[in-house]
Design an enzyme around this catalytic site. Structure first.
Site, PDB file in Angstrom:
ATOM      1  N   CYS A  84       0.788  -1.206   0.280  1.00 31.04           N
ATOM      2  CA  CYS A  84       0.088   0.150   0.492  1.00 31.04           C
ATOM      3  C   CYS A  84       0.620   1.279   0.118  1.00 31.04           C
ATOM      4  O   CYS A  84       1.724   1.838   0.964  1.00 31.04           O
ATOM      5  CB  CYS A  84      -0.556   0.228   1.360  1.00 31.04           C
ATOM      6  SG  CYS A  84      -1.801   1.167   1.327  1.00 31.04           S
ATOM      7  N   ARG A  87       0.002   4.741   3.119  1.00 32.50           N
ATOM      8  CA  ARG A  87      -0.249   4.619   4.093  1.00 32.50           C
ATOM      9  C   ARG A  87       0.423   6.312   5.149  1.00 32.50           C
ATOM     10  O   ARG A  87       0.114   5.900   6.641  1.00 32.50           O
ATOM     11  CB  ARG A  87       0.982   3.910   4.945  1.00 32.50           C
ATOM     12  CG  ARG A  87       0.573   2.118   4.227  1.00 32.50           C
ATOM     13  CD  ARG A  87       1.627   1.174   4.287  1.00 32.50           C
ATOM     14  NE  ARG A  87       2.467   0.438   3.209  1.00 32.50           N
ATOM     15  CZ  ARG A  87       3.529   0.032   3.326  1.00 32.50           C
ATOM     16  NH1 ARG A  87       3.832  -0.463   4.603  1.00 32.50           N
ATOM     17  NH2 ARG A  87       4.359  -0.194   2.407  1.00 32.50           N
ATOM     18  N   TRP A 256      -9.011   5.628  -0.376  1.00 31.86           N
ATOM     19  CA  TRP A 256      -9.296   6.395  -0.959  1.00 31.86           C
ATOM     20  C   TRP A 256      -9.083   5.661  -2.461  1.00 31.86           C
ATOM     21  O   TRP A 256      -7.576   5.101  -1.519  1.00 31.86           O
ATOM     22  CB  TRP A 256      -9.674   8.172  -0.964  1.00 31.86           C
ATOM     23  CG  TRP A 256      -7.902   8.413  -0.493  1.00 31.86           C
ATOM     24  CD1 TRP A 256      -7.346   8.297  -1.407  1.00 31.86           C
ATOM     25  CD2 TRP A 256      -8.012   9.385   0.564  1.00 31.86           C
ATOM     26  NE1 TRP A 256      -6.220   9.039   0.049  1.00 31.86           N
ATOM     27  CE2 TRP A 256      -6.686   9.945   0.457  1.00 31.86           C
ATOM     28  CE3 TRP A 256      -8.433   8.812   2.201  1.00 31.86           C
ATOM     29  CZ2 TRP A 256      -5.988   9.825   1.025  1.00 31.86           C
ATOM     30  CZ3 TRP A 256      -7.878   9.797   2.858  1.00 31.86           C
ATOM     31  CH2 TRP A 256      -6.870  10.228   2.893  1.00 31.86           C
ATOM     32  N   GLU A 261      -5.339   3.518 -10.169  1.00 32.22           N
ATOM     33  CA  GLU A 261      -5.740   2.400 -10.256  1.00 32.22           C
ATOM     34  C   GLU A 261      -7.019   1.953 -10.560  1.00 32.22           C
ATOM     35  O   GLU A 261      -7.668   0.920 -11.392  1.00 32.22           O
ATOM     36  CB  GLU A 261      -6.383   2.111  -8.797  1.00 32.22           C
ATOM     37  CG  GLU A 261      -5.303   2.115  -6.889  1.00 32.22           C
ATOM     38  CD  GLU A 261      -5.618   2.144  -5.817  1.00 32.22           C
ATOM     39  OE1 GLU A 261      -6.464   3.454  -5.697  1.00 32.22           O
ATOM     40  OE2 GLU A 261      -5.831   0.468  -5.664  1.00 32.22           O
TER      41      GLU A 261
HETATM   42  N1  ARG Z   1      -7.039  -1.574  -6.489  1.00 38.09           N
HETATM   43  C1  ARG Z   1      -7.926  -1.738  -5.994  1.00 38.09           C
HETATM   44  C2  ARG Z   1      -9.172  -1.519  -7.650  1.00 38.09           C
HETATM   45  O1  ARG Z   1      -8.624  -0.430  -8.124  1.00 38.09           O
HETATM   46  C3  ARG Z   1      -8.230  -1.270  -4.855  1.00 38.09           C
HETATM   47  C4  ARG Z   1      -6.697  -1.507  -3.897  1.00 38.09           C
HETATM   48  C5  ARG Z   1      -7.236  -0.647  -2.845  1.00 38.09           C
HETATM   49  N2  ARG Z   1      -7.208   0.413  -2.700  1.00 38.09           N
HETATM   50  C6  ARG Z   1      -7.238   2.101  -2.164  1.00 38.09           C
HETATM   51  N3  ARG Z   1      -6.820   2.925  -2.279  1.00 38.09           N
HETATM   52  N4  ARG Z   1      -7.034   1.874  -1.028  1.00 38.09           N
HETATM   53  O2  ARG Z   1     -10.006  -1.929  -7.040  1.00 38.09           O
END
Ligand code: ARG
Length: 377
Positions: A84, A87, A256, A261
């Site tokens: 992560c 953090r 968030w 991602e």
């Molecule tokens: N990578 C994952 C997604 O696209 C989520 C993982 C956690 N991501 C976060 N920003 N807390 O759904």
């Protein structure tokens, strides 16, 4: 409006684990209690608590965390999550202690409430809800969905998938259990909750628990026609929270989103929504040769669109440049506190423009620490 669909069929798609015969590892419990007292000096000397825990483990094969231990343990599990990048704010994790809840309906209601509290209004707050722990006598409940919000992946007769291919198996399981949804590209799957004992429960998420953002581009009007969207809150529900030898198999948590991602993985990966060829074509790029860098160009525009759309909708989101800098701040703080900060380079480096972010240009400590979030066995 909330819909329960109680499955009438025997639950055969997922193994129901036998009763655990193992008592917890007392050394792990003791190590955690000592860590709690070291990092929280106001809790005083640990010897009384250590005796109590040893006695409970001898008698019952397990023990119960205090509310303060649980809160600390959950926050440190985040701090120890080597994959992560986000953090820096680990101390701000809001812990919803729902350890008294083990029934499927109760878990469903609290997951819905979690989503509302964690981001229903667009301001996303890092939150975890902790349900009943495993004990030697009874397993805790589980959510079988990888995240609380997942888009269905409908397999069609010709072998293609409409929606998110990542969730095709979960979609089939939901259907086996009685779900009748689809066949859209962004159908939110019901929660599939497996209580410690008994039949699984399907729970459709009410609309107000699932905030979504339609993806538009600040310059290209046609981008909206692609019909892309994503949900605001990434809430991981398929991992156990392990603290001091105790396993909480159901402890959904969220932060968030970082734009990449969604823009550089969920909507872009060839085995997910695979949007780069579509976007490149709309941009009029030459897709006949890799050397036109059409993929890269399309990827940047998609990421611009994701960040722009969340911002315009007033939904919390970060970008990978900001988050990379924050991560290095976090590393420096951890070092100053005399702690190891475990990190996995291959997960920390963003999936777009890696070398332009400072996290690319160094190596990290790869130790595995507990408390931790771990994948179900
Ligand atoms: N990578 C994952 C997604 O696209 C989520 C993982 C956690 N991501 C976060 N920003 N807390 O759904």
């Amino acid at each position: 409006m909330r819909t329960w669909i109680r499955s009438l069929r025997p639950f055969d798609a997922v193994t129901v684990h036998p009763i655990i015969e193992r008592t917890i590892d007392l050394r792990e419990a003791e190590r955690f209690i000592r860590q709690f007292h070291t990092e929280n000096p106001e809790a005083g000397d640990p010897s009384g608590r250590l005796r109590q825990v040893a006695r409970d483990v001898a008698r019952y094969g397990t023990y119960t965390h205090t509310a303060a231990e649980l809160e600390f343990g959950a926050r440190v599990a985040w701090r120890n999550s080597s994959r992560c990048i986000g953090r820096l704010y680990w101390r701000s994790l809001k812990v919803r202690d729902r350890r008294q809840v083990s029934g499927a309906e109760g878990v469903a209601l609290e997951c819905v409430e979690h989503l509302r509290e964690a981001g229903g209004d667009g301001k996303v707050r890092p939150t975890i809800t902790v349900f009943a722990q495993d004990t030697p006598a009874r397993r805790g409940p589980r959510v079988l969905n990888e995240q609380l919000i997942r888009y269905a992946g409908h397999r069609t007769a010709d072998g293609a998938t409409v929606g998110d291919p990542r969730n095709a198996e979960l979609t089939e399981l939901a259907r086996t259990l009685g779900w009748r949804g689809g066949p859209g590209r962004f159908d939110v799957l019901p929660l599939i909750i497996q209580p410690g004992f008994g039949a699984p429960l399907l729970c459709n998420l009410p609309g107000d628990a699932v905030l979504e953002v339609a993806i538009t581009h600040p310059e290209y009007r046609w981008f909206a026609d692609l019909g892309l969207r994503w949900h605001a809150v990434p809430a991981i529900s398929g991992m156990c929270l392990e603290i001091g030898g105790i396993c909480y198999p159901c402890a959904p948590f969220n932060g968030w989103y970082m734009g990449a991602e969604i823009g550089a993985r969920n909507l872009a990966d060839a085995d997910r929504y695979d949007q780069l060829p579509v976007i490149a074509e709309r941009l009029g790029l030459d897709t006949s040769t890799e050397r036109s860098l059409w993929r890269d160009h399309a990827l940047v525009e998609l990421n611009v669109a994701v960040l722009h759309s969340f911002e315009a909708a007033g939904v919390t989101m970060t970008d990978h440049h900001t988050e990379s800098r924050r991560f290095l701040t976090h590393l420096a703080r951890e070092e100053k506190a005399g702690r190891v900060c475990p990190a996995d380079w291959s997960w920390i480096v963003p999936p777009i423009s890696g070398g332009t972010t400072p996290v690319f240009h160094r190596y990290y400590d790869e130790r595995e620490l507990t408390p931790a979030f771990v994948h179900h066995r």
